[in-house]
Design an enzyme around this catalytic site. Structure first.
Site, PDB file in Angstrom:
ATOM      1  N   ASP A  63     -27.267  -8.985 -16.124  1.00 48.10           N
ATOM      2  CA  ASP A  63     -26.578 -10.270 -16.219  1.00 48.10           C
ATOM      3  C   ASP A  63     -27.173 -11.230 -15.198  1.00 48.10           C
ATOM      4  O   ASP A  63     -27.322 -10.873 -14.020  1.00 48.10           O
ATOM      5  CB  ASP A  63     -25.082 -10.053 -15.935  1.00 48.10           C
ATOM      6  CG  ASP A  63     -24.219 -11.215 -16.380  1.00 48.10           C
ATOM      7  OD1 ASP A  63     -24.573 -12.377 -16.082  1.00 48.10           O
ATOM      8  OD2 ASP A  63     -23.176 -10.964 -17.000  1.00 48.10           O
ATOM      9  N   TYR A 151     -20.614 -28.161 -21.009  1.00 50.73           N
ATOM     10  CA  TYR A 151     -21.935 -27.614 -21.306  1.00 50.73           C
ATOM     11  C   TYR A 151     -23.027 -28.594 -20.892  1.00 50.73           C
ATOM     12  O   TYR A 151     -24.022 -28.218 -20.245  1.00 50.73           O
ATOM     13  CB  TYR A 151     -22.054 -27.288 -22.793  1.00 50.73           C
ATOM     14  CG  TYR A 151     -23.446 -26.887 -23.217  1.00 50.73           C
ATOM     15  CD1 TYR A 151     -23.954 -25.635 -22.876  1.00 50.73           C
ATOM     16  CD2 TYR A 151     -24.261 -27.746 -23.944  1.00 50.73           C
ATOM     17  CE1 TYR A 151     -25.239 -25.250 -23.248  1.00 50.73           C
ATOM     18  CE2 TYR A 151     -25.537 -27.382 -24.323  1.00 50.73           C
ATOM     19  CZ  TYR A 151     -26.027 -26.135 -23.971  1.00 50.73           C
ATOM     20  OH  TYR A 151     -27.303 -25.778 -24.334  1.00 50.73           O
TER      21      TYR A 151
END
Length: 327
Positions: A63, A151
């Site tokens: 990750d 975003y």
């Protein structure tokens, strides 16, 4: 794609995702060693299954929010193609914290890993969402507005961090502002599926696609092979003026959503003539969406020698062949 690039060790973050897996495939075909870092939150194992037996391919399941994973993946690599991110404007509106953790904190981790491992160049996926509420068309790299979603904020922050790392640590960076990328391996399922694969899947199932708004919103839809070309060019360019900056990566044209659906129905009906008669439905405009997106690609043409070969129509025909075979 006749870009000379072989014998390098290249890390592709998000390498099991739509764009990342396509990049891995091309890099392997060009005889490079490819490291794929992915946590499979949105990536698909089937996207990379054909590479797993290739001795030049290595999968690291990790990750980007974990610095140790980033450091491990970046060890000894020549270049990084950073594609890992949580996409989707609606997802970021629903869960801005996770979007920020992945897209900002994860991005910073990758920059640190690139710096500390003496990576030659860091090429990253930026976004057309950075243009925000700017109404100017076509979009030029130096004229942006205020972001319209969490975003978009994260992708703009990526550009700021990359610029700081270039100036402060001498890390070579190139940001590629993707415009509505589509093509093979793009997932048609899930709550945040991109519009083209989602509509293709619905039409193939005999369902009516729902367009947000009246269909007049327009986009500069960009086929995956154009994006691959831009990434490879970003790795090999040796012009100092071309480095430590951002580029629009698109076809340089725009089509409305109504145009898009018309093309999809026409091309899909060649495989199943009943698709031509499927009704199109319309819903509310989506929060955070910009009305029109159209890229100037002159900067990429001048400095990267970018020369996109796939229009929306040509790219759709290729995509539909793939979907018809694989869905």
């Amino acid at each position: 794609m006749d870009i000379e690039l072989s014998g390098k060790k290249i890390l592709v973050t998000g390498g099991a995702g739509f764009i990342g897996a396509n990049l891995c495939e091309v890099l392997l075909n060009k005889k490079n060693t490819v490291i794929c870092l992915d946590n499979f939150s949105t990536g698909k194992r089937e996207n990379i299954s054909s590479f797993l037996d290739d001795t030049n391919f290595k999968l690291i399941e990790g990750d980007i929010r974990n610095l140790e994973d980033c450091m491990l993946a970046a060890s000894g690599v020549d270049y990084i193609l950073h594609q890992a991110a949580l996409g989707s404007v609606p997802r970021s509106i629903k869960d801005p914290i996770t979007t920020n953790d992945v897209n900002v904190s994860g991005f910073l981790n990758m920059l640190v890993a690139a710096r500390d491992n003496n990576v030659k160049r860091f090429v990253y996926a930026a976004s057309s969402s950075t243009y925000g509420d700017s109404k100017s068309l076509p979009k030029e790299e130096d004229v942006i507005g205020k972001p319209l979603s969490p975003y978009a904020v994260t992708k703009y922050v990526n550009e700021l961090y990359a610029d700081v790392f270039s100036k402060t640590y001498g890390l070579e960076t190139i940001g590629l502002r993707y415009f509505n990328v589509f093509g093979r391996k793009q997932d048609p399922n899930g709550a945040y599926a991109a519009v083209i694969p989602k509509f293709v899947g619905q039409l193939m199932n005999g369902e009516s696609p729902v367009i947000n708004g009246d269909g007049s919103y327009s986009r500069d839809f960009t086929y995956i092979d154009n994006v691959i070309q831009a990434n490879l060019l970003s790795l090999v360019v040796d012009n100092n003026k071309a480095i430590n900056t951002v580029y629009n990566i698109a076809f340089g044209d725009r089509n409305t959503l109504n145009d898009l659906v018309g093309c999809l129905k026409e091309y899909l009906s060649e495989f199943d003539e009943t698709i031509a008669n499927i009704e199109i439905k319309y819903g509310e405009n989506r929060m955070g969406d910009i009305p029109h997106s159209h890229a100037s690609i002159q900067k990429a043409k001048d400095l990267l020698k970018y020369n996109p070969q796939f229009s929306l129509q040509k790219g759709l025909k290729e995509s539909i062949k793939w979907y018809w075979k694989n869905l």
